[in-house]
Design a protein around this motif. Structure first.
Motif, mmCIF file in Angstrom:
data_model
loop_
_atom_site.group_PDB
_atom_site.id
_atom_site.type_symbol
_atom_site.label_atom_id
_atom_site.label_comp_id
_atom_site.label_asym_id
_atom_site.label_seq_id
_atom_site.Cartn_x
_atom_site.Cartn_y
_atom_site.Cartn_z
ATOM 1 N N ASP A 139 0.835 -1.205 0.000
ATOM 2 C CA ASP A 139 0.000 0.000 0.000
ATOM 3 C C ASP A 139 0.871 1.255 0.000
ATOM 4 N N THR A 140 0.208 2.402 -0.053
ATOM 5 C CA THR A 140 0.922 3.673 -0.215
ATOM 6 C C THR A 140 1.675 4.113 1.038
ATOM 7 N N GLU A 141 1.534 3.378 2.124
ATOM 8 C CA GLU A 141 2.249 3.734 3.352
ATOM 9 C C GLU A 141 3.729 3.373 3.278
ATOM 10 N N ILE A 142 4.101 2.507 2.363
ATOM 11 C CA ILE A 142 5.481 2.042 2.301
ATOM 12 C C ILE A 142 6.319 2.985 1.440
ATOM 13 N N PRO A 143 7.452 3.483 1.957
ATOM 14 C CA PRO A 143 8.322 4.335 1.137
ATOM 15 C C PRO A 143 9.041 3.504 0.078
ATOM 16 N N VAL A 144 9.148 4.064 -1.126
ATOM 17 C CA VAL A 144 9.700 3.339 -2.266
ATOM 18 C C VAL A 144 10.991 4.004 -2.741
ATOM 19 N N THR A 145 12.052 3.207 -2.866
ATOM 20 C CA THR A 145 13.318 3.700 -3.401
ATOM 21 C C THR A 145 13.631 2.943 -4.676
ATOM 22 N N VAL A 146 13.798 3.663 -5.772
ATOM 23 C CA VAL A 146 13.998 3.068 -7.089
ATOM 24 C C VAL A 146 15.454 3.251 -7.506
ATOM 25 N N THR A 175 15.445 1.202 5.341
ATOM 26 C CA THR A 175 14.988 0.514 6.548
ATOM 27 C C THR A 175 14.139 -0.693 6.166
ATOM 28 N N SER A 176 13.702 -1.413 7.159
ATOM 29 C CA SER A 176 12.856 -2.580 6.906
ATOM 30 C C SER A 176 11.480 -2.178 6.372
ATOM 31 N N ARG A 177 11.142 -0.903 6.487
ATOM 32 C CA ARG A 177 9.873 -0.413 5.942
ATOM 33 C C ARG A 177 9.952 -0.161 4.441
ATOM 34 N N HIS A 178 11.159 0.035 3.914
ATOM 35 C CA HIS A 178 11.324 0.442 2.526
ATOM 36 C C HIS A 178 11.072 -0.700 1.540
ATOM 37 N N LEU A 179 10.549 -0.324 0.381
ATOM 38 C CA LEU A 179 10.506 -1.206 -0.778
ATOM 39 C C LEU A 179 11.522 -0.682 -1.776
ATOM 40 N N VAL A 180 12.504 -1.497 -2.099
ATOM 41 C CA VAL A 180 13.480 -1.157 -3.127
ATOM 42 C C VAL A 180 13.032 -1.758 -4.450
ATOM 43 N N ILE A 181 12.972 -0.934 -5.478
ATOM 44 C CA ILE A 181 12.677 -1.421 -6.827
ATOM 45 C C ILE A 181 13.988 -1.447 -7.595
ATOM 46 N N ASP A 182 14.394 -2.658 -7.966
ATOM 47 C CA ASP A 182 15.657 -2.879 -8.667
ATOM 48 C C ASP A 182 15.426 -2.843 -10.164
ATOM 49 N N GLU A 212 7.242 16.982 -9.171
ATOM 50 C CA GLU A 212 7.644 17.463 -7.848
ATOM 51 C C GLU A 212 7.474 16.385 -6.783
ATOM 52 N N GLU A 213 6.587 15.408 -7.040
ATOM 53 C CA GLU A 213 6.320 14.377 -6.038
ATOM 54 C C GLU A 213 7.479 13.385 -5.900
ATOM 55 N N VAL A 214 8.379 13.336 -6.897
ATOM 56 C CA VAL A 214 9.474 12.369 -6.887
ATOM 57 C C VAL A 214 10.775 13.047 -6.490
ATOM 58 N N LYS A 237 0.091 7.586 -7.851
ATOM 59 C CA LYS A 237 -0.845 6.869 -6.992
ATOM 60 C C LYS A 237 -0.726 7.275 -5.529
ATOM 61 N N GLY A 238 0.229 8.128 -5.217
ATOM 62 C CA GLY A 238 0.354 8.616 -3.849
ATOM 63 C C GLY A 238 1.469 7.987 -3.038
ATOM 64 N N TYR A 239 2.349 7.194 -3.672
ATOM 65 C CA TYR A 239 3.487 6.611 -2.954
ATOM 66 C C TYR A 239 4.578 7.669 -2.760
ATOM 67 N N GLU A 240 5.311 7.548 -1.685
ATOM 68 C CA GLU A 240 6.502 8.370 -1.462
ATOM 69 C C GLU A 240 7.657 7.716 -2.209
ATOM 70 N N VAL A 241 8.161 8.383 -3.255
ATOM 71 C CA VAL A 241 9.122 7.765 -4.164
ATOM 72 C C VAL A 241 10.415 8.575 -4.233
ATOM 73 N N GLU A 242 11.532 7.870 -4.096
ATOM 74 C CA GLU A 242 12.860 8.451 -4.304
ATOM 75 C C GLU A 242 13.566 7.624 -5.376
ATOM 76 N N VAL A 243 14.198 8.320 -6.338
ATOM 77 C CA VAL A 243 14.796 7.651 -7.491
ATOM 78 C C VAL A 243 16.288 7.945 -7.570
ATOM 79 N N PHE A 244 17.075 6.905 -7.834
ATOM 80 C CA PHE A 244 18.500 7.044 -8.105
ATOM 81 C C PHE A 244 18.758 6.466 -9.502
#
Length: 503
Positions: A44-51, A119-126, A102-104, A72-79
């Motif tokens: 769900d959208t509560e999980i922070p996402v790192t791409v 952290t253990s809360r994060h979802l990493v997208i590889d 601006e959301e990313v 969709k409302g996720y907190e997203v950080e991209v590298f």
């Protein structure tokens, strides 16, 4: 379902782009929508996402997913790693689209990489590297992979874990491969997913349909396929109204020795539960009472030896012969097996000790009756072909053995491989770890023997038998659980498996 090598996947992408027709950036958008939908169903959208995105099209997929998840409302950080200043055209387009959002929180890495806190809360997208990779990762990318793997975050890989090659990984650097918790493969599974040593990298995997050209898929040849229930159902012959037992073959099972009568019982019961008209079990005299009591439906033919198979028997009246379960490896049995095979004209299923004996008689292996099937587990195969470094090498050596001996091979294990003499490999999706128990292979021998006796070709018998055996194991697992499952449970579930597939 076809399984394509990475080179064919690239051609199928190009075929779809040309013949649908569709722009490559739109095909990437379609893939990203499928990925985003699958991700949103799990997290769900509560999980922070790192791409983490690489410079190629796998990175472009990741950037498009980042954009859609932010919408969709996720907190997203991209590298985005662009160390050479060269992005694929579609990756460049998606980079520009993400930069406008601006959301990313977007970072383009050209030199120094300051790792984020995961952290253990994060979802990493590889999305660093996909199916086009053809050499081990090194340098900075290897360091990024190690950093991601060392984090407590949940890792999702797009198409294939970065660093893992789609087929052979014999000489790969395992420390430089992403350890995904989940892999979403686009359109097809990768051959590497089916090998035991790659489980730690692939994790749980699923296939997402991105609607590549169906015509292109049908026209593109491959040696690898995954069995599907529709194919198995189409192979099963319907029974006619006035059929009798003579229509379904007479099978001969040569099995058992002193202390190993149970193996012959398991194989015989599985054979009888798989539609054979008649079954004769040739066994040492010490197993006579066990067989007569346990399997009243079978005919028992006693060997003159009290404790082992020592005297070959006439096979002219049998449509198929199964040899091996519980056979033992005494000198008398070895001599009897070689003589039996020399004069046998019916197709033979060879398992267990029959294979172990033949490991010392390679000349006999290349003179087996037409339509014969070998059913080794990995260690039994290595006794026949030599030590193997990994599953890929084992599969290649099994293919070579099938070719030179002109036999079909069922290489047992998770995703058991049915290997034809001409090089085609069919992987079986049914079955579960609960089936890793003594006697399970004897059950498979019985099922395949019954099919050969009924007139199925070696390829049909191997495909149907392996699928049904695994399916019965899946039903048994649902009833008994994995830990408590025994080979007899598989046999008891064979009628259910046959009913599901044939009706």
């Amino acid at each position: 379902m076809k399984i394509f090598p990475s080179s064919s996947i690239k051609r199928l992408d190009a075929y779809t782009i040309e013949n649908e027709p569709i722009a490559s950036i739109d095909l990437m958008e379609r893939a990203a929508k499928a990925l985003t939908k699958a991700i949103a169903q799990r997290w769900d959208t509560e999980i922070p996402v790192t791409v983490f995105a690489g410079p190629g099209n796998n990175g472009g997929d990741a950037l498009a997913v980042a954009r859609m998840m932010a919408e969709k409302g996720y907190e997203v950080e991209v590298f985005l790693f662009n160390t050479k200043g060269e992005l694929s055209p579609d990756c460049q387009t998606n980079k520009e689209l993400v930069e406008m959002m601006e959301e990313v929180k977007f970072h383009e890495i050209s030199t120094q990489f300051v790792p984020p806190t995961l952290t253990s809360r994060h979802l990493v997208i590889d999305g660093l590297f996909g199916s086009g990779l053809n050499k081990p990762l090194s340098g900075g990318f290897a360091a990024v992979v190690k950093y991601i793997n060392s984090s407590p975050a949940t890792i999702l890989s797009i198409d294939v874990p970065s660093g893992l090659m789609c087929e052979e990984n014999t000489f790969n650097v395992k420390a430089h491969i992403i350890h995904a918790d989940v892999t979403f493969s686009l359109q097809f599974p990768k051959l590497a997913f089916l090998f035991a040593e790659n489980t730690e990298f692939v994790g749980e995997w699923d296939i997402l349909d991105i609607q590549l050209s169906q015509k292109g898929i049908e026209e593109t040849e491959t040696n690898y396929e995954m069995l599907e229930v529709e194919e198995i159902r189409s192979l099963i012959k319907p029974r006619k109204q006035f059929a009798h037992k003579g229509n379904f073959g007479h099978a001969l099972l040569i099995a058992g020795s002193k202390g190993m009568g149970g193996a012959s019982v398991l194989a015989a019961r599985a054979c009888l539960r798989s539609g054979v008209g008649l079954l004769t079990v040739h066994a040492p005299f010490c197993n006579n009472d066990i067989l007569q009591t346990s399997i009243p439906e079978a005919i028992v033919e006693n060997d003159t030896n009290d404790t082992c198979f020592a005297i070959p028997t006439d096979t002219d009246d049998y449509q198929a012969v199964g040899i091996g379960p519980g056979l033992g490896r005494s000198s008398e049995t070895e001599a009897a097996l070689l003589e039996q095979l020399e004069h046998c004209q019916s197709p033979v299923v060879l398992d267990a000790d029959a294979l172990n004996i033949l490991a010392n008689h390679h000349h006999t292996l290349t003179h087996l009756p037409k339509g014969s099937i070998l059913t080794p587990h990995p260690k039994e195969l290595e006794r026949l072909v030599g030590k193997c470094q990994d599953s890929y090498e084992r599969l290649m050596k099994a293919c070579e053995l099938a070719r030179t001996a002109k036999v079909h091979i069922i290489l047992k294990g998770a995703y058991s491989a049915i290997i034809a003499p001409e090089g085609k490999c069919y992987f079986n999706p049914t079955g579960n770890p609960g089936m890793a128990t003594g006697g399970s292979g004897d059950v498979l021998t019985g099922v395949v023997l019954a099919l050969l006796a009924q007139g199925y070709s070696a390829e049909e018998a191997a495909k149907i038998g392996t699928y049904i055996h695994g399916l019965a194991g899946d039903f048994a697992q649902k009833k008994q659980g994995m830990i408590g499952l025994i080979a007899s449970d598989i046999i008891s579930c064979l009628p259910t498996a046959w009913r599901l597939v044939s009706e």
